[in-house]
Motif scaffolding. Sequence first.
Motif, mmCIF file in Angstrom:
data_model
loop_
_atom_site.group_PDB
_atom_site.id
_atom_site.type_symbol
_atom_site.label_atom_id
_atom_site.label_comp_id
_atom_site.label_asym_id
_atom_site.label_seq_id
_atom_site.Cartn_x
_atom_site.Cartn_y
_atom_site.Cartn_z
ATOM 1 N N TYR A 110 19.882 99.842 42.023
ATOM 2 C CA TYR A 110 18.794 99.327 42.858
ATOM 3 C C TYR A 110 18.546 100.165 44.109
ATOM 4 N N LYS A 113 15.345 102.330 44.246
ATOM 5 C CA LYS A 113 14.020 101.720 44.120
ATOM 6 C C LYS A 113 12.973 102.406 44.978
ATOM 7 N N GLU A 117 9.710 104.371 43.602
ATOM 8 C CA GLU A 117 8.369 103.913 43.968
ATOM 9 C C GLU A 117 7.532 105.081 44.483
ATOM 10 N N ASP A 132 18.443 97.825 37.497
ATOM 11 C CA ASP A 132 18.965 96.850 38.468
ATOM 12 C C ASP A 132 18.019 96.482 39.598
ATOM 13 N N ASP A 133 16.738 96.751 39.421
ATOM 14 C CA ASP A 133 15.740 96.256 40.364
ATOM 15 C C ASP A 133 14.394 96.247 39.662
ATOM 16 N N THR A 134 13.347 95.853 40.385
ATOM 17 C CA THR A 134 12.062 95.611 39.728
ATOM 18 C C THR A 134 10.906 96.321 40.413
ATOM 19 N N THR A 136 6.960 96.428 39.090
ATOM 20 C CA THR A 136 6.080 96.010 37.990
ATOM 21 C C THR A 136 4.602 96.276 38.260
ATOM 22 N N SER A 143 11.313 98.413 34.372
ATOM 23 C CA SER A 143 12.434 97.859 35.128
ATOM 24 C C SER A 143 13.448 97.267 34.152
ATOM 25 N N GLY A 145 16.868 94.929 33.910
ATOM 26 C CA GLY A 145 17.705 93.975 34.631
ATOM 27 C C GLY A 145 18.793 93.392 33.741
ATOM 28 N N GLU A 309 6.649 96.614 32.683
ATOM 29 C CA GLU A 309 7.399 95.433 32.275
ATOM 30 C C GLU A 309 8.826 95.455 32.820
ATOM 31 N N LYS A 310 9.468 94.282 32.801
ATOM 32 C CA LYS A 310 10.885 94.194 33.118
ATOM 33 C C LYS A 310 11.623 93.698 31.879
ATOM 34 N N GLU A 312 15.156 92.332 30.391
ATOM 35 C CA GLU A 312 16.419 91.735 30.839
ATOM 36 C C GLU A 312 17.415 91.652 29.690
#
Length: 355
Positions: A110, A113, A117, A132-134, A136, A143, A145, A309-310, A312
């Motif tokens: 994370y 990030k 970005e 380990d972070d998002t 979207t 992402s 998770g 998308e994320k 998991e």
Amino acid sequence: MKKRTFALALSMILATGVVLSACGSSDDSKKSGGGSDKFTVAMVTDTGGVDDRSFNQSAWEGLQKFGKANDLEKGTDGYNYLQSASEADFKTNLNTAVRSGYDLIYGIGYKLKDAIEDVSKQKPKNHFALVDDTITDRDNVVSIGFKDNDGSFLVGVVAGLTTKTNKVGFVGGVKGAVIDRFEAGFTEGVKAVNPKAEVKVQYANDFAKADKGQQIAAGMYNGGVDIIFHAAGATGNGVFAEAKNLKKKDPSRAVWVIGVDRDQWDEGAVTANDGKEYNVTLTSEIKRVDIAVDDLATRAKAGDFPGGEKIEYGLDKDAVGLSPSQDNLTQEVLKKVDEYKQKIINGDIKVPEKP
């Protein structure tokens, strides 16, 4: 005379076409890993390093698995990693990976990030994955998770049922949403099976300082804690070091460490002063970053890059949970772990994400 002029013009057109074609090939090669037509992948580590015996190392193992399955070699024409000595290296390493032409670039952890970005915004045609972070809000980033809290709950069950002192410890790396899930799950798991147990929590504020981890562990063990779960990356190596020192001096002492991210059984091996071999690893909470890295790379190579998308990974995919090394666990404990695992999968128990 007209025929000679026409022939000359035609030859010039053909020559120009060859030059343009060559230029097109050059541009295309930059997009496919330095001239290779193979799908190429790279990962940028966080400060723990690729040999942290934990999170980054697990990711690298997944990348190596993908490379082997696809007949790739380590390097710009296949798969590789770029190691970050400090947070200042994150953006530099990501840009280096972009310039090297990798088709997919992972940021492991994370802490990357902000860098992803920035770089993904500047390079909208490149594909990135953040573990380990998002992120979207853009189509060129996926992402990844993990339901760390669910896996941590299960090792909490192990600790709560195994402790003899009713004092267990949690050593975190850096406070944040990710490590919150580890702490919350572990604490809930302990309390679920042993309400009388006390959970001592302390953070090292670093993922790469083994000496700090050892210092914290020494204080906890001296205070009566007999089991420590670490979610601290390479800092956790110091927790193992302290536990092994204590076991070496006093083989009869019950002192344990619960590892994290990958099976850390080997980290617990120690030869005590009585000449016998012991292992202070009670179990490990595996976080199969390797599965996630391999899975996404395989999908992306097939043209299925789920940008924006994320994804998991949890107990249902065996992406979190207990490590296969279970020699120090009783059958009664393992049975109880299976019971709680099924309850979580069924939705009967919802494990909190925050302490």
